[in-house]
Motif scaffolding. Structure first.
Motif, short mmCIF file in Angstrom:
data_model
loop_
_atom_site.label_atom_id
_atom_site.label_comp_id
_atom_site.label_asym_id
_atom_site.label_seq_id
_atom_site.Cartn_x
_atom_site.Cartn_y
_atom_site.Cartn_z
N SER A 25 -106.11 78.77 54.43
CA SER A 25 -106.20 80.20 54.72
C SER A 25 -104.87 80.93 54.58
O SER A 25 -104.86 82.13 54.33
N ILE A 26 -103.75 80.23 54.68
CA ILE A 26 -102.44 80.87 54.53
C ILE A 26 -102.31 81.51 53.14
O ILE A 26 -101.55 82.45 52.95
N TYR A 31 -106.62 84.40 56.70
CA TYR A 31 -105.56 83.90 57.59
C TYR A 31 -105.35 84.89 58.74
O TYR A 31 -105.15 86.08 58.52
N SER A 36 -105.04 81.21 63.17
CA SER A 36 -105.27 80.21 62.12
C SER A 36 -104.19 79.14 62.13
O SER A 36 -103.02 79.43 62.42
#
Length: 174
Positions: A25-26, A31, A36
């Motif tokens: 997700s970064i 994110y 997260s």
């Protein structure tokens, strides 16, 4: 990624002498900075030596890393690796650090790229699921179930939803 987390990973990367790559997700719109986790991976020739360096850097016990197998459908391969979950409550971050042998690099990168390039509607759906989960409107079990279905769909289309919604899940050994 917040500066203090970048600084942490830069120091770790220099200490172990291998590049740390980020995925999950970064790299996407789903994110959430204070909720997260950060997914990171290191590809090395000698996993044990790298684990020892990380254990020294983080002052960990020898049993901190989990050994796992992961089936990657795109390559039709089972890969093995090690995982450590970094929890830093002082800086409010959590990270999953995976260590793989170089021989798995192409396969693992193809898999992470497939998820990173998910269709926009899947990214929006994942964002909504995470928003609901992080705001305690969705129980963890339902969140994980829905996320597995979504990732299975991304990896293998509708066939996986009907028969194998959790085929991507890895198995940890203690």
């Amino acid at each position: 990624m917040p500066k203090h987390i970048q600084d942490f990973f830069t120091k770790l990367e220099k200490y172990i002498g291998s590049p740390i790559m980020f995925f999950g997700s970064i790299q996407r719109i789903d994110y959430f900075p204070h909720s997260s986790d950060i997914d990171a991976v290191v590809f090395v020739n000698d996993e044990i030596s790298t684990m020892n360096k990380i254990q020294n850097f983080l002052d960990l016990s020898k049993k901190s890393f989990k050994y796992f197998f992961n089936y990657i459908p795109l390559c039709k391969k089972v890969v093995k690796g090690y995982k450590y979950v970094i929890k830093d409550p002082d800086h409010n971050f959590k990270a999953d650090l995976l260590i793989y042998n170089y021989k798995y690099k192409d396969c693992v990168l193809k898999d992470t790229e497939q998820i990173r390039n998910m269709p926009f509607y899947c990214a929006i759906l994942l964002y909504i699921l995470k928003f609901l989960y992080y705001n305690n409107l969705l129980p963890k079990s339902l969140f994980m179930y829905m996320k597995r279905i979504l990732f299975s769909y991304i990896r293998d289309g509708f066939n996986s939803i009907k028969t194998r919604y959790d085929f991507w899940k890895y198995v940890e050994f203690k």
